[in-house]
Motif scaffolding. Structure first.
Motif, PDB file in Angstrom:
ATOM      1  N   THR A   1      48.551 -53.589  -7.339  1.00 55.04           N
ATOM      2  CA  THR A   1      48.394 -54.805  -8.140  1.00 55.04           C
ATOM      3  C   THR A   1      47.341 -54.617  -9.222  1.00 55.04           C
ATOM      4  OG1 THR A   1      49.056 -56.169  -6.259  1.00 55.04           O
ATOM      5  CG2 THR A   1      47.845 -57.264  -8.024  1.00 55.04           C
ATOM      6  N   LYS A   2      46.231 -53.983  -8.884  1.00 60.41           N
ATOM      7  CA  LYS A   2      45.174 -53.741  -9.864  1.00 60.41           C
ATOM      8  C   LYS A   2      45.650 -52.825 -10.982  1.00 60.41           C
ATOM      9  CE  LYS A   2      40.989 -54.358  -7.052  1.00 60.41           C
ATOM     10  NZ  LYS A   2      39.801 -53.664  -6.485  1.00 60.41           N
ATOM     11  N   ARG A   3      46.652 -52.018 -10.695  1.00 60.28           N
ATOM     12  CA  ARG A   3      47.182 -51.105 -11.717  1.00 60.28           C
ATOM     13  C   ARG A   3      48.313 -51.747 -12.519  1.00 60.28           C
ATOM     14  NH1 ARG A   3      47.665 -45.289  -8.724  1.00 60.28           N
ATOM     15  NH2 ARG A   3      48.463 -44.698 -10.775  1.00 60.28           N
ATOM     16  N   GLY A   4      48.475 -53.050 -12.373  1.00 59.89           N
ATOM     17  CA  GLY A   4      49.443 -53.790 -13.175  1.00 59.89           C
ATOM     18  C   GLY A   4      50.855 -53.782 -12.649  1.00 59.89           C
ATOM     19  N   VAL A   5      51.028 -53.357 -11.394  1.00 56.91           N
ATOM     20  CA  VAL A   5      52.357 -53.299 -10.786  1.00 56.91           C
ATOM     21  C   VAL A   5      52.631 -54.592 -10.030  1.00 56.91           C
ATOM     22  CG1 VAL A   5      53.756 -52.095  -9.053  1.00 56.91           C
ATOM     23  CG2 VAL A   5      52.306 -50.794 -10.617  1.00 56.91           C
ATOM     24  N   GLN A   6      53.844 -55.090 -10.135  1.00 55.81           N
ATOM     25  CA  GLN A   6      54.275 -56.242  -9.339  1.00 55.81           C
ATOM     26  C   GLN A   6      54.625 -55.726  -7.945  1.00 55.81           C
ATOM     27  OE1 GLN A   6      57.486 -58.508 -11.105  1.00 55.81           O
ATOM     28  NE2 GLN A   6      58.121 -59.291  -9.116  1.00 55.81           N
ATOM     29  N   ALA A   7      53.730 -55.956  -6.984  1.00 55.12           N
ATOM     30  CA  ALA A   7      53.869 -55.348  -5.658  1.00 55.12           C
ATOM     31  C   ALA A   7      53.983 -56.420  -4.585  1.00 55.12           C
ATOM     32  CB  ALA A   7      52.681 -54.438  -5.368  1.00 55.12           C
ATOM     33  N   THR A   8      54.899 -56.190  -3.647  1.00 54.56           N
ATOM     34  CA  THR A   8      55.145 -57.111  -2.537  1.00 54.56           C
ATOM     35  C   THR A   8      55.317 -56.303  -1.264  1.00 54.56           C
ATOM     36  OG1 THR A   8      56.320 -58.603  -4.044  1.00 54.56           O
ATOM     37  CG2 THR A   8      56.620 -58.982  -1.694  1.00 54.56           C
ATOM     38  N   MET A   9      54.795 -56.844  -0.164  1.00 57.92           N
ATOM     39  CA  MET A   9      54.970 -56.210   1.139  1.00 57.92           C
ATOM     40  C   MET A   9      55.760 -57.153   2.043  1.00 57.92           C
ATOM     41  SD  MET A   9      52.053 -54.641   3.693  1.00 57.92           S
ATOM     42  CE  MET A   9      51.423 -53.576   2.380  1.00 57.92           C
ATOM     43  N   LEU A  10      56.846 -56.642   2.626  1.00 57.30           N
ATOM     44  CA  LEU A  10      57.715 -57.449   3.468  1.00 57.30           C
ATOM     45  C   LEU A  10      57.458 -57.139   4.942  1.00 57.30           C
ATOM     46  CD1 LEU A  10      61.119 -57.076   1.574  1.00 57.30           C
ATOM     47  CD2 LEU A  10      59.324 -58.783   1.214  1.00 57.30           C
ATOM     48  N   ASP A  11      57.295 -58.180   5.721  1.00 55.32           N
ATOM     49  CA  ASP A  11      57.121 -58.093   7.169  1.00 55.32           C
ATOM     50  C   ASP A  11      58.164 -59.013   7.793  1.00 55.32           C
ATOM     51  OD1 ASP A  11      54.843 -57.554   9.498  1.00 55.32           O
ATOM     52  OD2 ASP A  11      55.748 -59.517   9.697  1.00 55.32           O
ATOM     53  N   GLU A  12      58.474 -58.805   9.064  1.00 56.65           N
ATOM     54  CA  GLU A  12      59.418 -59.697   9.742  1.00 56.65           C
ATOM     55  C   GLU A  12      58.957 -61.147   9.703  1.00 56.65           C
ATOM     56  OE1 GLU A  12      59.767 -58.162  13.667  1.00 56.65           O
ATOM     57  OE2 GLU A  12      61.249 -56.635  13.125  1.00 56.65           O
TER      58      GLU A  12
END
Length: 204
Positions: free
Chosen positions: A112-123
């Motif tokens: 995220t700090k590097r400007g990437v749209q990042a998401t983490m998926l969990d159950e």
């Protein structure tokens, strides 16, 4: 926007469905999740300590020694970023060892700090980080928790939820943002720092 999917070996992985143009990386034992879903990875990386037998043929592979500075997930994320993907979805990163889950949260924040749209998926939840100045739009109904990552997050504004605030500071050692409630659409914004947002899947 094409997506880089990164699948780790942790138990609470969520099935992914890559589209044409997306790129899927198996981080070591994350390969087992992908095989179970019938998804062929585009790349395999790690020290391969979680795989049984010979490495599968036909998959580009980057094997590392077990004694290394980066985790398998970190190696996979670096590959995705080097290839220029601006959207990254990680799964198989939570559950099991708490220290690995925390390390993977650090990777989410790093992206995220590097400007990437990042998401983490969990159950159980969807985890997103926001770096200021930034804003996150949410949809659904149910529990949303917001935490400062680091010493503090400044200029935090939460709108469209049960508990709304404007231009406040959240501190990394005070869990003030836990258990808010979303019913429809809401936004979370901040001016400085980093926020980590949990949106629980069983209420979406």
């Amino acid at each position: 926007m094409h997506t880089c999917y990164i699948v780790g070996a942790a138990p609470q992985a969520v099935r992914i469905a890559p589209l044409a143009g997306d790129f899927t990386i198996a981080a070591d034992g994350g390969l087992h999740h992908l095989q179970g879903w019938g998804v062929a990875p585009d790349y395999l990386v790690g020290d391969m300590d979680s795989l049984q037998g010979e490495l599968p043929p036909g998959i580009p592979c980057q094997q590392h020694p077990a004694e290394k500075d980066d985790t398998d997930l970190a190696l996979a994320l670096n590959i995705g970023l080097q290839r220029g993907y601006a959207r990254v979805v990680l799964t198989g990163c939570t559950g099991g060892r708490v220290d690995h889950s925390f390390a993977n949260l650090q990777l989410l924040v790093q992206a995220t700090k590097r400007g990437v749209q990042a998401t983490m998926l969990d159950e159980d939840y969807i985890l997103t980080a926001i770096a200021g100045p930034g804003e996150l739009a949410l949809q659904g109904c149910g529990t949303v928790s917001v935490f400062a990552y680091g010493e503090r997050a400044e200029g935090v504004t939460i709108a469209g939820m049960k508990y709304n605030v404007a231009d406040v500071t959240l501190h990394g050692d005070v869990p003030l943002g836990i258990s808010n409630e979303l019913d429809g659409e809401g936004t979370i914004a901040l001016e400085r720092g980093v926020l980590v947002v949990y949106q629980y899947r069983n209420t979406l």
